[in-house]
Design a protein around this motif. Structure first.
Motif, mmCIF file in Angstrom:
data_model
loop_
_atom_site.group_PDB
_atom_site.id
_atom_site.type_symbol
_atom_site.label_atom_id
_atom_site.label_comp_id
_atom_site.label_asym_id
_atom_site.label_seq_id
_atom_site.Cartn_x
_atom_site.Cartn_y
_atom_site.Cartn_z
ATOM 1 N N LYS A 1 16.838 28.970 28.833
ATOM 2 C CA LYS A 1 17.054 30.027 27.846
ATOM 3 C C LYS A 1 18.528 30.357 27.654
ATOM 4 N N ASN A 2 19.392 29.473 28.100
ATOM 5 C CA ASN A 2 20.841 29.671 27.967
ATOM 6 C C ASN A 2 21.188 29.889 26.507
ATOM 7 N N LYS A 3 21.909 30.975 26.210
ATOM 8 C CA LYS A 3 22.217 31.287 24.820
ATOM 9 C C LYS A 3 23.663 31.728 24.680
ATOM 10 N N LYS A 4 24.103 31.889 23.432
ATOM 11 C CA LYS A 4 25.468 32.315 23.185
ATOM 12 C C LYS A 4 25.672 33.752 23.638
ATOM 13 N N SER A 5 26.833 33.981 24.211
ATOM 14 C CA SER A 5 27.162 35.318 24.678
ATOM 15 C C SER A 5 27.445 36.230 23.494
ATOM 16 N N GLU A 6 27.057 37.498 23.596
ATOM 17 C CA GLU A 6 27.321 38.456 22.540
ATOM 18 C C GLU A 6 28.819 38.754 22.432
ATOM 19 N N LYS A 7 29.539 38.648 23.553
ATOM 20 C CA LYS A 7 30.964 38.973 23.560
ATOM 21 C C LYS A 7 31.811 37.834 23.001
ATOM 22 N N ASN A 8 31.448 36.627 23.335
ATOM 23 C CA ASN A 8 32.277 35.490 22.941
ATOM 24 C C ASN A 8 31.387 34.268 22.805
ATOM 25 N N SER A 9 31.208 33.815 21.590
ATOM 26 C CA SER A 9 30.272 32.716 21.348
ATOM 27 C C SER A 9 30.711 31.409 21.978
ATOM 28 N N LEU B 1 31.530 31.109 25.094
ATOM 29 C CA LEU B 1 31.268 31.117 26.524
ATOM 30 C C LEU B 1 29.967 30.414 26.881
ATOM 31 N N GLU B 2 28.940 30.633 26.092
ATOM 32 C CA GLU B 2 27.631 30.085 26.405
ATOM 33 C C GLU B 2 27.112 29.300 25.205
ATOM 34 N N PHE B 3 26.172 28.401 25.444
ATOM 35 C CA PHE B 3 25.725 27.510 24.398
ATOM 36 C C PHE B 3 24.201 27.489 24.376
ATOM 37 N N THR B 4 23.650 26.615 23.574
ATOM 38 C CA THR B 4 22.208 26.491 23.522
ATOM 39 C C THR B 4 21.682 25.955 24.846
ATOM 40 N N SER B 5 20.405 26.123 25.067
ATOM 41 C CA SER B 5 19.802 25.792 26.359
ATOM 42 C C SER B 5 19.932 24.308 26.682
ATOM 43 N N PHE B 6 19.969 24.008 27.981
ATOM 44 C CA PHE B 6 20.040 22.628 28.441
ATOM 45 C C PHE B 6 18.705 21.912 28.246
ATOM 46 N N GLY B 7 17.602 22.620 28.483
ATOM 47 C CA GLY B 7 16.291 22.022 28.321
ATOM 48 C C GLY B 7 15.643 21.645 29.644
ATOM 49 N N ILE B 8 14.326 21.437 29.600
ATOM 50 C CA ILE B 8 13.543 21.192 30.803
ATOM 51 C C ILE B 8 13.922 19.868 31.463
ATOM 52 N N LYS B 9 14.254 18.838 30.677
ATOM 53 C CA LYS B 9 14.610 17.540 31.267
ATOM 54 C C LYS B 9 15.881 17.657 32.100
ATOM 55 N N LYS B 10 16.876 18.346 31.546
ATOM 56 C CA LYS B 10 18.125 18.499 32.286
ATOM 57 C C LYS B 10 17.939 19.408 33.494
ATOM 58 N N LEU B 11 17.035 20.386 33.377
ATOM 59 C CA LEU B 11 16.741 21.244 34.532
ATOM 60 C C LEU B 11 16.175 20.408 35.673
ATOM 61 N N ILE B 12 15.210 19.557 35.366
ATOM 62 C CA ILE B 12 14.606 18.698 36.392
ATOM 63 C C ILE B 12 15.657 17.763 36.979
ATOM 64 N N MET B 13 16.503 17.207 36.129
ATOM 65 C CA MET B 13 17.555 16.314 36.608
ATOM 66 C C MET B 13 18.571 17.083 37.454
#
Length: 464
Positions: free
Chosen positions: A263-271, A273-285
């Motif tokens: 659920k990684n998302k863009k930060s409200e303070k500074n876009s 800083l954070e990006f779109t989610s990595f996803g389940i495959k990258k989480l498992i990896m």
């Protein structure tokens, strides 16, 4: 301009010298005011020298170098580090025998060790104490690697090994400082905050002075968090695996990455800083790389005997040892009142399950989708773990201390100030905990934490 900071630094150096070379652990009447003075001076240096990066950094290095040739005086663990390192350098597996077994049952092996003579072995065993010498090593492989490096450069000198280990500690602190400061900047947080780690007398005394490897573990962990923020999750996973192989504690944090990856998302303070989610495959990896890295470091030592010895020793920390606990001491008192004996063997099995349940709650019911929120969850998780632990050595507080700098909470800084009260247990007549002082420590820490959580936004904070 620098007269007052320089005066404070000179006084601090003198006090650190007294701490490192003229202090006995049992002399709590001297230890407490020394530490209190150092903490006050560190607070003033951080407060009045804002913006002068190189000045404060230089002070931090100078304070650490004061301890360079000092034998640690608040902990005996370094004797075991040297023992394990010299065994490993000789090609012996340090996990298969206790020091007592080497001396009492395998004299033919001991006699073949060039850098661990009978006299040297006796000195190391006497130094580490009977309790340590009677148990198998519980230090993971990367930790053992650093022990071996110390043995390699100082094969016949305990002091030489101490100096090598101390240089490793200083380099690790510099690394944690470097990546911690960069991460603070990237998160739009005040980079000056990192000096609450780098100039904190608790860190200087416990890690550089007493050679505890929490600093090395934290270096790899904060480096990993910095790389994760830069989207380099593979290298971050490798470094977390390495940190686990220094100290097992980062295993506690692994479930918390779940929502950050999904659920990684863009930060409200500074876009940026954070990006779109990595996803389940990258989480498992990510999990696979973390665990595989840690497992690979254990492979050279792996055997059924190693597994039994290592897990048995780890279990002792939950079911046998007691020191500077908080909630557990209350439970222990209730046990004495109800059943009439110490119920640590039973409670030691239940408390870890409660910690796991709490970590899972933080994982699935807390929004850890940004890095500051993830680190906050890590801070809460490790703090809850220590509050329920049967043994909390002072140097354990280094982990919540560093983590808190990337959050809005500062109660671990307070903890680093009052945890020194736990050393009152080491008196001239032997070990005897003063439970009133233990209670004072935790009332202050928990009280400040509650105030931060519920009232800080209304009243502000003196620690920034």
């Amino acid at each position: 301009m620098y007269r007052i900071p320089l005066l404070f630094a000179v006084i601090s150096i003198a006090l650190y010298a007294s701490f490192g070379y003229d202090l006995n652990r049992s002399d709590f009447a001297k230890l407490l005011p020394l530490y209190g003075a150092l903490f006050f001076l560190a607070y003033k240096l951080i407060q009045i020298t804002k913006g002068n990066f190189w000045v404060l950094f230089g002070f931090g290095i100078a304070f650490r170098l004061v301890f360079l040739v000092a034998i640690p005086n608040l902990s005996q663990d370094f004797y075991r580090f040297i023992w394990d390192g010299r065994l490993l350098l000789q090609g012996e597996n340090p996990y298969l025998f206790t020091p007592e077994q080497y001396v009492n049952k395998t004299s033919e092996i001991l006699n073949s060790l060039r850098w661990l003579s009978g006299a040297e072995a006796t000195k190391l065993i006497n130094g580490m104490g009977a309790l340590n010498a009677s148990h198998y090593s519980n230090y993971p492989p990367i930790n053992q690697l650093f022990f071996a490096i110390a043995a390699l450069f100082a094969k016949n000198s305990i002091l030489g090994s101490v100096v090598v280990l101390r240089l490793i500690m200083i380099l690790a602190d510099v690394g944690a400082f470097y990546f911690g400061r960069k991460l603070l900047k990237n998160l739009n947080l005040n980079p000056h905050t990192i000096f609450w780690y780098f100039l904190n007398p608790f860190i200087i005394i416990e890690l550089t002075g007493n050679l505890h490897f929490e600093g090395v573990m934290l270096f790899f962990l904060v480096w990993a968090l910095y790389l994760l923020q830069k989207r380099k999750w593979v290298w971050a996973a490798i470094l977390i695996g390495v940190s686990v192989s220094v100290k097992l504690l980062p295993l506690l944090f692994l479930p918390l990455f779940f929502n950050y990856f999904l659920k990684n998302k863009k930060s409200e303070k500074n876009s940026s800083l954070e990006f779109t989610s990595f996803g389940i495959k990258k989480l498992i990896m990510f999990y696979s790389v973390c665990l595989l890295t840690a497992v690979v470091t254990f492979l050279p030592f792996f055997s059924s005997e190693f597994l039994q010895n290592f897990t048995t020793t780890i279990g002792l920390w939950f079911q046998n040892f007691e020191f500077n606990a908080s909630v557990y001491y209350i439970i222990r008192w209730i046990g004495f009142q109800t059943v009439g004996w110490n119920i640590i063997a039973t409670v030691g099995k239940i408390l870890p399950l409660i910690v796991i349940a709490f970590i899972l709650i933080l994982t699935f019911f807390r929004r850890n989708e940004t890095l500051p929120k993830l680190i906050t969850a890590m801070l809460f998780g490790v703090s809850f773990y220590f509050l329920l632990s049967t043994t909390v050595h002072p140097w354990y507080v280094a982990t919540p201390l560093l983590l808190c700098l990337f959050t809005r909470y500062r109660f671990p800084i307070v903890w680093s100030a009052v945890v020194i009260l736990s050393y009152s247990a080491y008196g001239a007549d032997g070990f005897n905990e003063n439970l009133w002082l233990v209670a004072t420590e935790y009332v202050v820490v928990i009280g400040y934490a509650v105030w931060e959580i519920f009232f800080r936004r209304k009243f502000g904070s003196a620690i920034t």
